[in-house]
Write a protein that holds these residues in place. Structure first.
Motif, PDB file in Angstrom:
ATOM      1  N   MET A   8       0.827  -1.217   0.000  1.00 50.96           N
ATOM      2  CA  MET A   8       0.000   0.000   0.000  1.00 50.96           C
ATOM      3  C   MET A   8       0.856   1.259   0.000  1.00 50.96           C
ATOM      4  O   MET A   8       2.032   1.248   0.355  1.00 50.96           O
ATOM      5  N   HIS A   9       0.198   2.357  -0.375  1.00 48.93           N
ATOM      6  CA  HIS A   9       0.771   3.680  -0.206  1.00 48.93           C
ATOM      7  C   HIS A   9       0.341   4.122   1.189  1.00 48.93           C
ATOM      8  O   HIS A   9      -0.855   4.292   1.441  1.00 48.93           O
ATOM      9  N   PRO A  10       1.282   4.275   2.126  1.00 51.96           N
ATOM     10  CA  PRO A  10       0.891   4.581   3.510  1.00 51.96           C
ATOM     11  C   PRO A  10       0.442   6.027   3.692  1.00 51.96           C
ATOM     12  O   PRO A  10       0.712   6.896   2.871  1.00 51.96           O
ATOM     13  N   GLY A  11      -0.266   6.235   4.801  1.00 53.84           N
ATOM     14  CA  GLY A  11      -0.635   7.594   5.194  1.00 53.84           C
ATOM     15  C   GLY A  11      -1.717   8.225   4.356  1.00 53.84           C
ATOM     16  O   GLY A  11      -1.682   9.409   4.099  1.00 53.84           O
ATOM     17  N   ALA A  12      -2.684   7.452   3.911  1.00 59.15           N
ATOM     18  CA  ALA A  12      -3.759   7.999   3.080  1.00 59.15           C
ATOM     19  C   ALA A  12      -4.532   9.078   3.836  1.00 59.15           C
ATOM     20  O   ALA A  12      -4.836   8.932   5.014  1.00 59.15           O
ATOM     21  N   HIS A  13      -4.846  10.129   3.130  1.00 52.69           N
ATOM     22  CA  HIS A  13      -5.676  11.191   3.685  1.00 52.69           C
ATOM     23  C   HIS A  13      -7.120  10.902   3.309  1.00 52.69           C
ATOM     24  O   HIS A  13      -7.385  10.304   2.281  1.00 52.69           O
ATOM     25  N   TRP A  14      -8.042  11.382   4.133  1.00 54.40           N
ATOM     26  CA  TRP A  14      -9.438  11.204   3.813  1.00 54.40           C
ATOM     27  C   TRP A  14     -10.191  12.486   4.121  1.00 54.40           C
ATOM     28  O   TRP A  14      -9.681  13.375   4.810  1.00 54.40           O
ATOM     29  N   ILE A  15     -11.390  12.571   3.577  1.00 56.28           N
ATOM     30  CA  ILE A  15     -12.257  13.714   3.837  1.00 56.28           C
ATOM     31  C   ILE A  15     -13.550  13.193   4.462  1.00 56.28           C
ATOM     32  O   ILE A  15     -13.816  12.004   4.445  1.00 56.28           O
ATOM     33  N   THR A  16     -14.338  14.111   4.998  1.00 55.72           N
ATOM     34  CA  THR A  16     -15.626  13.723   5.572  1.00 55.72           C
ATOM     35  C   THR A  16     -16.730  13.933   4.545  1.00 55.72           C
ATOM     36  O   THR A  16     -16.545  14.641   3.551  1.00 55.72           O
ATOM     37  N   CYS A  46     -17.143   5.603   4.172  1.00 52.12           N
ATOM     38  CA  CYS A  46     -18.419   5.691   3.449  1.00 52.12           C
ATOM     39  C   CYS A  46     -18.238   5.416   1.964  1.00 52.12           C
ATOM     40  O   CYS A  46     -19.193   5.144   1.256  1.00 52.12           O
ATOM     41  N   GLY A  47     -17.017   5.542   1.479  1.00 50.50           N
ATOM     42  CA  GLY A  47     -16.737   5.331   0.068  1.00 50.50           C
ATOM     43  C   GLY A  47     -15.497   6.081  -0.351  1.00 50.50           C
ATOM     44  O   GLY A  47     -14.730   6.554   0.482  1.00 50.50           O
ATOM     45  N   ILE A  48     -15.342   6.198  -1.658  1.00 52.92           N
ATOM     46  CA  ILE A  48     -14.210   6.907  -2.240  1.00 52.92           C
ATOM     47  C   ILE A  48     -14.743   7.907  -3.248  1.00 52.92           C
ATOM     48  O   ILE A  48     -15.675   7.604  -3.992  1.00 52.92           O
ATOM     49  N   ILE A  49     -14.153   9.077  -3.270  1.00 54.92           N
ATOM     50  CA  ILE A  49     -14.499  10.091  -4.264  1.00 54.92           C
ATOM     51  C   ILE A  49     -13.291  10.300  -5.164  1.00 54.92           C
ATOM     52  O   ILE A  49     -12.164  10.369  -4.683  1.00 54.92           O
ATOM     53  N   THR A  50     -13.532  10.356  -6.461  1.00 59.47           N
ATOM     54  CA  THR A  50     -12.443  10.528  -7.423  1.00 59.47           C
ATOM     55  C   THR A  50     -12.540  11.894  -8.090  1.00 59.47           C
ATOM     56  O   THR A  50     -13.584  12.548  -8.044  1.00 59.47           O
ATOM     57  N   ASP A  51     -11.446  12.280  -8.737  1.00 58.01           N
ATOM     58  CA  ASP A  51     -11.467  13.531  -9.489  1.00 58.01           C
ATOM     59  C   ASP A  51     -12.533  13.462 -10.583  1.00 58.01           C
ATOM     60  O   ASP A  51     -13.237  14.431 -10.851  1.00 58.01           O
ATOM     61  N   ALA A  66     -18.100  24.387  -4.563  1.00 60.26           N
ATOM     62  CA  ALA A  66     -17.917  25.042  -3.268  1.00 60.26           C
ATOM     63  C   ALA A  66     -19.123  24.808  -2.358  1.00 60.26           C
ATOM     64  O   ALA A  66     -19.042  25.029  -1.156  1.00 60.26           O
ATOM     65  N   GLU A  67     -20.236  24.348  -2.942  1.00 61.32           N
ATOM     66  CA  GLU A  67     -21.449  24.096  -2.165  1.00 61.32           C
ATOM     67  C   GLU A  67     -21.805  22.616  -2.082  1.00 61.32           C
ATOM     68  O   GLU A  67     -22.465  22.189  -1.146  1.00 61.32           O
ATOM     69  N   CYS A  68     -21.378  21.841  -3.047  1.00 62.17           N
ATOM     70  CA  CYS A  68     -21.703  20.413  -3.105  1.00 62.17           C
ATOM     71  C   CYS A  68     -20.805  19.642  -2.130  1.00 62.17           C
ATOM     72  O   CYS A  68     -19.595  19.821  -2.112  1.00 62.17           O
ATOM     73  N   LYS A  69     -21.402  18.800  -1.321  1.00 58.89           N
ATOM     74  CA  LYS A  69     -20.673  18.023  -0.309  1.00 58.89           C
ATOM     75  C   LYS A  69     -20.307  16.640  -0.855  1.00 58.89           C
ATOM     76  O   LYS A  69     -21.011  16.064  -1.680  1.00 58.89           O
ATOM     77  N   ALA A  70     -19.225  16.099  -0.344  1.00 61.70           N
ATOM     78  CA  ALA A  70     -18.763  14.777  -0.767  1.00 61.70           C
ATOM     79  C   ALA A  70     -19.845  13.723  -0.564  1.00 61.70           C
ATOM     80  O   ALA A  70     -20.027  12.838  -1.402  1.00 61.70           O
ATOM     81  N   GLY A  71     -20.581  13.822   0.525  1.00 62.99           N
ATOM     82  CA  GLY A  71     -21.635  12.859   0.813  1.00 62.99           C
ATOM     83  C   GLY A  71     -22.752  12.842  -0.210  1.00 62.99           C
ATOM     84  O   GLY A  71     -23.480  11.861  -0.322  1.00 62.99           O
ATOM     85  N   GLU A  72     -22.890  13.931  -0.978  1.00 56.04           N
ATOM     86  CA  GLU A  72     -23.938  14.006  -1.995  1.00 56.04           C
ATOM     87  C   GLU A  72     -23.605  13.171  -3.226  1.00 56.04           C
ATOM     88  O   GLU A  72     -24.513  12.808  -3.978  1.00 56.04           O
ATOM     89  N   ILE A  73     -22.319  12.892  -3.456  1.00 55.96           N
ATOM     90  CA  ILE A  73     -21.972  12.179  -4.686  1.00 55.96           C
ATOM     91  C   ILE A  73     -21.314  10.825  -4.463  1.00 55.96           C
ATOM     92  O   ILE A  73     -21.196  10.047  -5.404  1.00 55.96           O
ATOM     93  N   VAL A  74     -20.912  10.522  -3.244  1.00 53.72           N
ATOM     94  CA  VAL A  74     -20.314   9.213  -2.984  1.00 53.72           C
ATOM     95  C   VAL A  74     -21.431   8.170  -3.034  1.00 53.72           C
ATOM     96  O   VAL A  74     -22.528   8.400  -2.556  1.00 53.72           O
ATOM     97  N   GLU A  75     -21.166   7.035  -3.714  1.00 55.86           N
ATOM     98  CA  GLU A  75     -22.202   6.021  -3.885  1.00 55.86           C
ATOM     99  C   GLU A  75     -21.663   4.629  -3.621  1.00 55.86           C
ATOM    100  O   GLU A  75     -20.459   4.413  -3.615  1.00 55.86           O
ATOM    101  N   GLY A  76     -22.575   3.715  -3.464  1.00 56.68           N
ATOM    102  CA  GLY A  76     -22.206   2.308  -3.377  1.00 56.68           C
ATOM    103  C   GLY A  76     -21.711   1.894  -2.003  1.00 56.68           C
ATOM    104  O   GLY A  76     -21.572   2.697  -1.086  1.00 56.68           O
ATOM    105  N   THR A  77     -21.440   0.607  -1.912  1.00 57.80           N
ATOM    106  CA  THR A  77     -20.914   0.019  -0.678  1.00 57.80           C
ATOM    107  C   THR A  77     -19.406   0.200  -0.662  1.00 57.80           C
ATOM    108  O   THR A  77     -18.734  -0.182  -1.614  1.00 57.80           O
ATOM    109  N   PRO A  78     -18.868   0.801   0.390  1.00 58.71           N
ATOM    110  CA  PRO A  78     -17.415   0.982   0.430  1.00 58.71           C
ATOM    111  C   PRO A  78     -16.691  -0.358   0.505  1.00 58.71           C
ATOM    112  O   PRO A  78     -17.084  -1.247   1.246  1.00 58.71           O
TER     113      PRO A  78
END
Length: 143
Positions: A8-16, A46-51, A66-78
């Motif tokens: 793995m690539h260690p030290g992954a960052h994540w967002i809420t 909760c999942g992964i968001i890509t560019d 700037a207004e859309c939240k990550a939770g609005e577009i993340v889908e599926g079972t992580p």
């Protein structure tokens, strides 16, 4: 036996889920990555968001990142893998779900990510070719 933690690539960052997509995009630029794991308030995956998600599910639909939240577009079972899982289990998880990035969890915490680039650095050519065949072959047609 090679395990997930070794490739793995260690030290992954994540967002809420509450972080905005412009924040996610800036973090991706800063870290030079194309994906970020998304967690909830209790730091559960909760999942992964890509560019690509940001472009296709937000920008192309005329939404403001700037207004859309990550939770609005993340889908599926992580999908994720334990840090001590064998590389064969890593490949099975990625191939069976046709995913290109896999979060690595240890003691209920995100400790890294496995990407195609990580696999390319650690797998023999024949194993890598088999993986690519599974991931990039056309999806089966469902009736």
């Amino acid at each position: 036996m090679t395990i997930a933690k070794e490739i793995m690539h260690p030290g992954a960052h994540w967002i809420t889920k509450e972080d905005t997509l412009d924040h996610a995009a800036r973090l991706m630029l800063e870290l030079n990555v194309g994906a970020l794991p998304v967690g909830d308030a209790k730091e559960r995956l909760c999942g992964i968001i890509t560019d690509r998600d940001i472009v296709v599910k937000c920008v192309a639909k005329g939404k403001n990142p700037a207004e859309c939240k990550a939770g609005e577009i993340v889908e599926g079972t992580p999908r994720w893998i334990d840090a001590n899982a064998d590389v064969e289990d890593v490949l099975h998880e990625m191939e069976s779900h046709r995913i290109r990035r896999l979060p690595v969890i240890e003691n209920k915490r995100l400790v890294g990510m496995i990407s195609e680039a990580d696999l390319a650095r650690h797998l023999p050519d024949d194993q890598l070719a088999e993986f690519a065949g599974h991931i990039y072959s056309p999806a089966p047609v469902r009736h």
